[in-house]
Design an enzyme around this catalytic site. Structure first.
Site, PDB file in Angstrom:
ATOM      1  N   CYS A  84       9.587  31.683  -9.666  1.00  0.00           N
ATOM      2  CA  CYS A  84       8.186  31.925 -10.000  1.00  0.00           C
ATOM      3  C   CYS A  84       8.038  32.546 -11.389  1.00  0.00           C
ATOM      4  O   CYS A  84       6.930  32.434 -12.020  1.00  0.00           O
ATOM      5  CB  CYS A  84       7.462  32.870  -8.986  1.00  0.00           C
ATOM      6  SG  CYS A  84       8.768  34.296  -8.832  1.00  0.00           S
TER       7      CYS A  84
ATOM      8  N   GLU B 223       1.368  36.480  -4.303  1.00  0.00           N
ATOM      9  CA  GLU B 223       2.197  36.326  -5.762  1.00  0.00           C
ATOM     10  C   GLU B 223       2.302  34.661  -5.632  1.00  0.00           C
ATOM     11  O   GLU B 223       3.175  34.244  -4.755  1.00  0.00           O
ATOM     12  CB  GLU B 223       3.607  36.845  -5.763  1.00  0.00           C
ATOM     13  CG  GLU B 223       4.018  36.815  -7.160  1.00  0.00           C
ATOM     14  CD  GLU B 223       5.568  36.983  -7.209  1.00  0.00           C
ATOM     15  OE1 GLU B 223       6.232  36.554  -8.030  1.00  0.00           O
ATOM     16  OE2 GLU B 223       6.149  37.645  -6.303  1.00  0.00           O
TER      17      GLU B 223
HETATM   18  P1  NDP Z   1       3.786  27.087   0.403  1.00  0.00           P
HETATM   19  O1  NDP Z   1       2.676  27.940  -0.282  1.00  0.00           O
HETATM   20  O2  NDP Z   1       3.556  25.903   0.794  1.00  0.00           O
HETATM   21  O3  NDP Z   1       4.496  28.026   1.519  1.00  0.00           O
HETATM   22  C1  NDP Z   1       4.672  29.349   1.205  1.00  0.00           C
HETATM   23  C2  NDP Z   1       4.946  30.113   2.403  1.00  0.00           C
HETATM   24  O4  NDP Z   1       3.681  29.871   3.100  1.00  0.00           O
HETATM   25  C3  NDP Z   1       6.027  29.492   3.583  1.00  0.00           C
HETATM   26  O5  NDP Z   1       6.470  30.459   4.033  1.00  0.00           O
HETATM   27  C4  NDP Z   1       5.270  28.466   4.220  1.00  0.00           C
HETATM   28  O6  NDP Z   1       5.874  28.118   5.511  1.00  0.00           O
HETATM   29  C5  NDP Z   1       3.941  29.193   4.385  1.00  0.00           C
HETATM   30  N1  NDP Z   1       2.737  28.688   4.899  1.00  0.00           N
HETATM   31  C6  NDP Z   1       2.599  27.371   4.726  1.00  0.00           C
HETATM   32  N2  NDP Z   1       1.344  27.158   5.138  1.00  0.00           N
HETATM   33  C7  NDP Z   1       1.083  27.769   5.942  1.00  0.00           C
HETATM   34  C8  NDP Z   1       0.030  28.133   7.269  1.00  0.00           C
HETATM   35  N3  NDP Z   1      -0.872  27.587   7.313  1.00  0.00           N
HETATM   36  N4  NDP Z   1       0.069  29.492   7.777  1.00  0.00           N
HETATM   37  C9  NDP Z   1       1.285  30.312   7.482  1.00  0.00           C
HETATM   38  N5  NDP Z   1       2.032  30.287   6.829  1.00  0.00           N
HETATM   39  C10 NDP Z   1       2.061  29.009   6.009  1.00  0.00           C
HETATM   40  O7  NDP Z   1       4.860  26.977  -0.822  1.00  0.00           O
HETATM   41  P2  NDP Z   1       6.099  26.038  -0.815  1.00  0.00           P
HETATM   42  O8  NDP Z   1       7.063  27.113  -0.452  1.00  0.00           O
HETATM   43  O9  NDP Z   1       6.124  24.918  -0.389  1.00  0.00           O
HETATM   44  O10 NDP Z   1       6.189  25.912  -2.479  1.00  0.00           O
HETATM   45  C11 NDP Z   1       5.347  25.160  -2.928  1.00  0.00           C
HETATM   46  C12 NDP Z   1       4.728  25.671  -4.378  1.00  0.00           C
HETATM   47  O11 NDP Z   1       4.408  27.129  -4.218  1.00  0.00           O
HETATM   48  C13 NDP Z   1       6.035  25.318  -5.308  1.00  0.00           C
HETATM   49  O12 NDP Z   1       5.955  24.051  -5.581  1.00  0.00           O
HETATM   50  C14 NDP Z   1       5.670  26.114  -6.375  1.00  0.00           C
HETATM   51  O13 NDP Z   1       4.523  25.891  -7.253  1.00  0.00           O
HETATM   52  C15 NDP Z   1       5.059  27.569  -5.529  1.00  0.00           C
HETATM   53  N6  NDP Z   1       6.015  28.615  -5.333  1.00  0.00           N
HETATM   54  C16 NDP Z   1       5.747  29.801  -6.025  1.00  0.00           C
HETATM   55  C17 NDP Z   1       6.568  30.755  -5.863  1.00  0.00           C
HETATM   56  C18 NDP Z   1       6.181  32.197  -6.483  1.00  0.00           C
HETATM   57  O14 NDP Z   1       7.139  33.012  -6.273  1.00  0.00           O
HETATM   58  N7  NDP Z   1       5.323  32.583  -7.031  1.00  0.00           N
HETATM   59  C19 NDP Z   1       7.931  30.854  -5.081  1.00  0.00           C
HETATM   60  C20 NDP Z   1       7.825  29.580  -4.571  1.00  0.00           C
HETATM   61  C21 NDP Z   1       7.045  28.281  -4.554  1.00  0.00           C
HETATM   62  P3  NDP Z   1       6.474  26.999   5.679  1.00  0.00           P
HETATM   63  O15 NDP Z   1       7.648  26.727   4.644  1.00  0.00           O
HETATM   64  O16 NDP Z   1       6.999  26.921   7.047  1.00  0.00           O
HETATM   65  O17 NDP Z   1       5.440  25.765   5.644  1.00  0.00           O
END
Ligand code: NDP
Length: 680
Positions: free
Chosen positions: A294, A255
């Protein structure tokens, strides 16, 4: 300033502080991640070797009961969680979504499990279909727990809801989970996981928590495992392309960020209640959780001749929205989750502003209230107006904060076309008072959206909101929104089950599914099945009734009683000209007569008949025909004890009414409440 801990293989891991996590309100350090690297070999081996067998010793109904108890346990301790959640910049209302919304999903899945799932680990997905002419060979589907582990990777915006909305269906399905919350707000997820572990309700290993990096975990995933991800599209793309996932066909449910829209239809004027509803919905989606949802409305699509009215009304609302530390009286909008998010949103707004006019922003009296807020992560509500709707960056650039862009349109088809330019969204709202416009929109709109809210003055009386995913409805969306499925009631549980088509004789399929299939072997019951308690009825127990010849007097009496004088029963001439060529008995008479054949009249364990399903009248019953019924226990659904009811369960009985030529006249399932022999 505590050091957060991971929960791996039944113990808390992490003593040495690593990365500081700051309060979104004032920048003070709330907690640290831990420095110790996690042993994912141990975590996976514990999940597979200890947690999975433990979970499979329980069944769907057991796990539904655990979810209910867990929800009640967390609800009693919710204030602890509100206190911690305040550091994320959330107002009480924002935290309510995360905390009580999360607990609500546990309750919802407990209820779904209790009502729709059996007391076993085999879920039959019928109806079965005949594969041979004479009903010796049939096919159906069963769903069983995948013998693997669910890895849930969650976003920072709803650390508790995000964890529980995925945990609930996977736990109900019988899969142990590894949960990796986003680091920025992982202190909320850790607090919730700690409560879950302390409750002692969840079998050890059913939930493991990863603070920080996933290390070599992706290398350790196997064919039976599942990954669910919420976050940015870029991270989703990177993770789902992991070679081990591709090699082993590990399902990856994403998502991702989506550019959701709301359309004000051309029929709505500023004098209509729908106009105010639209403004309220857009403003709420901008400011709730400071726009970090989201589902938030990023693209506000309005008729060109209403742009001024919409902009004026929205600006008035945003101007009245007090931003600051939610602990300060009167504050309605809190902060973004971190300074990193603040910088990210600022950068994206700057990019959007290149092709847009800035209608409302920090220049319009933005002054967050509260102490130390200059070190917080606040961001001003920001309203933009696209110079050219079709080419606007708003269709592909997401500012994950209190930001929306007005996109003017000429005619309604153009509005629908603009909605599709988001290339797939979680949700969209159409605000109209004209049913024909809603019907016109659906074929285009629904093809690009996971969910659609049609908002008018009637729906507004009970509207749950554009941005509220509901546990019973599917919450994923196509394309850019990740193409995944989240929530969605039973469908979400099925995501963690393996579907298998089973083919065989009705007797074999009955044994496999735990549900009697017509044509399968039955056990003739020596005593009437209605005289047996719930525990004593076995699926397949059957009663073949005595016979009854239907006469004209029956038809006349039934017509008199019911007032149903339809020509097929009473008009010899018209009935002769009909496809049946003669008068026939009322279908409802056959139904009633069958009940007369199989019911055991004296008081007994059968408490009530509460309905019937799949009724079909197959061969008509004519005057002079002789009918007979076969009643067979088809399926049993256990019911958890309730204080206000005698202990009971549901039994579904297969009923086949046949005539003297053994032709099927009526076919259905009746549902009865049957008392248990043992109370409680
Ligand atoms: P990310 O995609 O950076 O992170 C989402 C999750 O993935 C976090 O738990 C993060 O952990 C994890 N993650 C990131 N890189 C890795 C990796 N290499 N291996 C394993 N896990 C990983 O999103 P953010 O949370 O930083 O949000 C960034 C953007 O995502 C927002 O600005 C928005 O645009 C979107 N977003 C969308 C949402 C939705 O529900 N559709 C909700 C929230 C955000 P960690 O935090 O430790 O990096």
């Amino acid at each position: 300033m505590s050091t957060l801990q991971s929960y791996i293989a039944g113990r808390w891991v992490g003593e040495r502080a690593a990365k500081p996590l700051a309060s979104a309100i004032n920048g003070r350090v709330v907690a640290h991640t831990h420095e110790e690297a996690l042993d994912f070999a141990e975590a996976m081996s514990f999940a597979r070797g200890t947690a999975l067998p433990g979970l499979l010793r329980t069944h769907f109904q057991d796990r539904a009961r655990v979810l209910k108890a867990l929800a009640a346990y967390l609800m009693e301790r919710k204030e602890e969680l509100y206190a911690i959640s305040a550091h994320t910049g959330s107002t009480r209302a924002d935290s309510w979504i995360d905390i009580e919304g999360g607990i609500g999903t546990l309750f919802a899945y407990a209820s779904i499990g209790g009502k729709d799932l059996p007391s076993s680990n085999v879920l039959h997905e019928g109806p079965p279909m005949r594969l041979g002419a004479n009903n010796h060979f049939i096919g159906s589907h069963v769903l069983v727990p995948k013998r693997g582990v669910a890895l849930h990777i969650n976003a920072f915006n709803f650390p508790m809801w995000g964890m529980l909305e995925k945990f609930a269906p996977s736990f109900l399905a019988g899969m142990p989970c590894l949960v990796k919350p986003a680091t920025a707000t992982s202190y909320v997820a850790e607090a919730c996981a700690r409560l879950i572990v302390d409750s002692g309700l969840v079998p050890t290993g059913a939930l493991q928590l990863i603070i920080g990096s996933t290390g070599d975990l992706f290398e350790r995933l196997d064919e039976a495992d599942v990954v669910t991800f919420t976050g940015s599209a870029d991270t989703a793309l990177m993770l789902k392309a992991h070679p081990n996932l591709l090699k082993k066909s590990v399902p990856f449910n994403a998502e991702a960020d989506s550019l959701n829209c709301a359309i004000l239809a051309p029929d709505v004027t500023p004098d209509d209640p729908e106009f105010d509803l639209f403004i309220k919905e857009v403003a709420r989606e901008m400011t709730a959780k400071a726009g970090q949802k989201c589902t938030a409305i990023r693209r506000t699509i309005v008729p060109a001749n209403r742009v001024d009215a919409v902009a004026t009304a929205l600006k008035a609302r945003l101007f009245r929205t007090v931003v600051g530390d939610p602990a300060v009286e009167g504050v309605r909008m809190g902060a973004l989750a971190s300074r990193a998010q603040q910088a990210d949103v600022a950068e994206r707004v700057a990019q959007l502003a290149k092709s847009c006019e800035l209608l409302f922003s920090e220049r319009d009296g933005f002054a967050p209230r509260g102490e130390g807020v200059s070190d917080g992560s606040f961001f001003a509500p920001t309203l933009l107006l696209a110079r050219d709707s079709a080419t606007s960056d708003a269709h592909h650039l997401e500012a994950f904060g209190p930001v929306t862009t007005l996109l003017p349109y000429g005619d309604f088809e153009e509005a629908l076309h603009l909605a599709t330019l988001g290339r797939g969204s979680l949700v969209g709202t159409l605000c109209t008072k004209t049913p024909a416009l809603a019907a016109q929109a659906v074929p285009t709109f629904a093809a690009w959206h996971g969910r659609m809210l049609v908002l008018d003055r009637e729906a507004a009386l009970e509207n749950t909101g554009h941005g509220s995913p509901l546990p019973k409805l599917k919450h994923g969306g196509p394309g850019r929104a990740g193409g995944g499925e989240e929530l969605g009631g039973l469908r979400a549980v099925k995501h963690y089950l393996q579907r298998c088509a089973v083919q065989g004789s009705p007797t074999m399929i009955s044994a496999i599914t735990g549900e009697y299939q017509r044509g399968g072997a039955v056990t003739e019951s020596d005593i009437h099945p209605f005289r047996r308690y719930f525990e004593d009825v076995e699926v397949g127990m059957s009663l073949l009734t005595h016979r009854r010849t239907v006469g004209e007097a029956d038809i006349v009496a039934f017509g008199g009683l019911s007032g149903d004088y339809f020509y097929m029963h009473f008009d010899e001439v018209a009935a002769k000209a009909s496809p049946f060529g003669r008068r026939i008995a009322h279908g409802y008479f056959v139904l009633s007569a069958a009940a007369g054949l199989f019911v055991s009249p004296a008081p007994g364990p059968v408490l009530a008949n509460y309905g019937l399903e799949n009724l079909r009248f197959v061969t008509p019953v004519a005057i002079g025909d002789t009918i007979q019924a076969r009643l067979t226990a088809k399926r049993k659904i256990d019911r958890p004890p309730r204080d206000d009811q005698p202990a009971q369960g549901v039994i579904g009985w297969d009923v086949a009414v046949t005539n003297q030529r053994d032709e099927l006249c009526a076919s259905y399932e009746i549902l009865t409440l049957v008392a248990k022999r043992v109370a409680g």
